[in-house]
Scaffold this active site. Structure first.
Site, PDB file in Angstrom:
ATOM      1  N   ARG A 198       1.758  -1.934  -6.770  1.00  0.00           N
ATOM      2  CA  ARG A 198       0.663  -2.687  -6.148  1.00  0.00           C
ATOM      3  C   ARG A 198      -0.610  -1.844  -6.132  1.00  0.00           C
ATOM      4  O   ARG A 198      -1.714  -2.354  -6.362  1.00  0.00           O
ATOM      5  CB  ARG A 198       1.049  -3.111  -4.731  1.00  0.00           C
ATOM      6  CG  ARG A 198       2.050  -4.246  -4.679  1.00  0.00           C
ATOM      7  CD  ARG A 198       2.644  -4.448  -3.297  1.00  0.00           C
ATOM      8  NE  ARG A 198       1.628  -4.703  -2.281  1.00  0.00           N
ATOM      9  CZ  ARG A 198       1.878  -4.721  -0.974  1.00  0.00           C
ATOM     10  NH1 ARG A 198       3.116  -4.493  -0.531  1.00  0.00           N
ATOM     11  NH2 ARG A 198       0.910  -4.949  -0.107  1.00  0.00           N
ATOM     12  N   CYS A 258      -2.939   0.441   3.799  1.00  0.00           N
ATOM     13  CA  CYS A 258      -1.785  -0.281   3.242  1.00  0.00           C
ATOM     14  C   CYS A 258      -2.241  -1.704   2.946  1.00  0.00           C
ATOM     15  O   CYS A 258      -3.371  -1.911   2.484  1.00  0.00           O
ATOM     16  CB  CYS A 258      -0.602  -0.229   4.202  1.00  0.00           C
ATOM     17  SG  CYS A 258      -0.939  -0.906   5.849  1.00  0.00           S
TER      18      CYS A 258
END
Length: 306
Positions: A198, A258
């Protein structure tokens, strides 16, 4: 690594250990010491793709004496971004209604398969709001069950307590503007704890309309790398090696990021265990960054933001 914590009756001026073992907590439960001086919180929350409901699972099975802490409810409900920090008053009222006072030692855990997923966020929130008497249950509910400790589906709401929240270290949370300015100033290291794929832009984000990628100049330390295969936190020596391998300097300011500011707190806990207690969190994290940042500040090996 020594994993201990204060006995609930010990002078709270002594520093509370960041981790407690299931054996220690089970002993407290057995001795009926869960109460006003020792509160236990199940903080379980899951992404939609995980097909789990933390609140429903809590109603079926949890550590005896625990209460449920909802990171969505205890957040800034006016923000378009997920579970952003609430005000001091909101946090104080929320945890006070869970029977937590300023003299309570709080132990947090979640029931994720990782051993820890959301509990570090709540650990960080208590510290941010001036309550250092908070510990993470090492290995979480997963390890609690594995070791054969008791569980229950019965819940008794604690008597409300008075809690005063006071933010003493505002630098522990970073804004979109802080991260933007840091691209040029390099005042602190931005460390992203999402999976590498990601971070690199090669696997999709779990939120609709948000593409993967990373903040310019940031580094990647996937949060599940801070625990072993059993979900137990790595030792400080192992954590230091992970930081070194990831080219993150523990002697310089660090900011965790995050998807939405939850697992970034794993980085803060890991740094804390390594003797760096002042790591910060980018509260909006990638969800906010992708939404607000110009295309040139969304770095991806696959495609641009456009």
């Amino acid at each position: 690594m020594r994993i201990a914590a204060l006995h609930p009756g010990v002078n709270m001026g002594v520093q509370t250990q960041p981790l407690v073992s299931a054996k220690w907590l089970a002993n407290m439960v057995k001795r009926n010491l869960v109460g006003p001086r020792l509160r236990v919180l199940d903080t379980s929350w899951y992404l939609p793709m995980m097909n789990r409901d933390g609140k429903k699972e809590f109603a079926q099975s949890h550590i005896p004496g625990a209460s449920f802490f909802d990171i969505d409810e205890c957040s800034d409900r006016t923000s378009k971004f997920d579970h952003m920090l609430p005000t001091e008053k909101f946090f104080a009222d929320y945890v006070g209604n869970l029977g937590i006072g300023n003299d309570s030692h709080v132990v947090v855990y979640d029931a994720s398969d990782f051993g820890a997923f959301t509990c570090t966020r709540v650990w960080w929130m208590f510290r941010f709001f001036g309550h250092p008497q908070v510990s993470v249950l090492n290995g979480g509910f997963r390890n609690w069950v594995r070791e054969g400790h008791p569980v229950t589906g019965t819940y008794t709401r604690p008597e409300p307590a008075r809690f005063t929240a006071t933010v003493k270290h505002r630098s522990w949370v970073r804004s979109f503007e802080d991260i933007t300015n840091n691209i040029a100033s390099q005042e602190f290291q931005v460390v992203d704890v999402r999976p590498y794929a990601r971070f690199r832009g090669k696997e999709p984000e779990p939120r609709e309309g948000v593409k993967p990628g990373h903040i310019p100049g940031s580094k990647c330390m996937p949060f599940f790398g801070f625990v072993d295969e059993d979900g137990m936190m790595l030792s400080p020596e192992q954590l230091k090696k992970f930081f070194q391998k990831s080219q993150v300097d523990l002697n310089k300011p660090i900011c965790g990021s995050c998807g939405s500011g939850v697992t970034a707190c794993h980085l803060v806990l890991a740094a804390h265990l390594c003797g760096a207690p002042d790591a910060s969190v980018y509260d909006g994290s990638w969800y906010e960054w992708f939404t607000k940042a110009p295309p040139e500040h969304v770095v991806s090996e696959v495609e641009s933001k456009l």
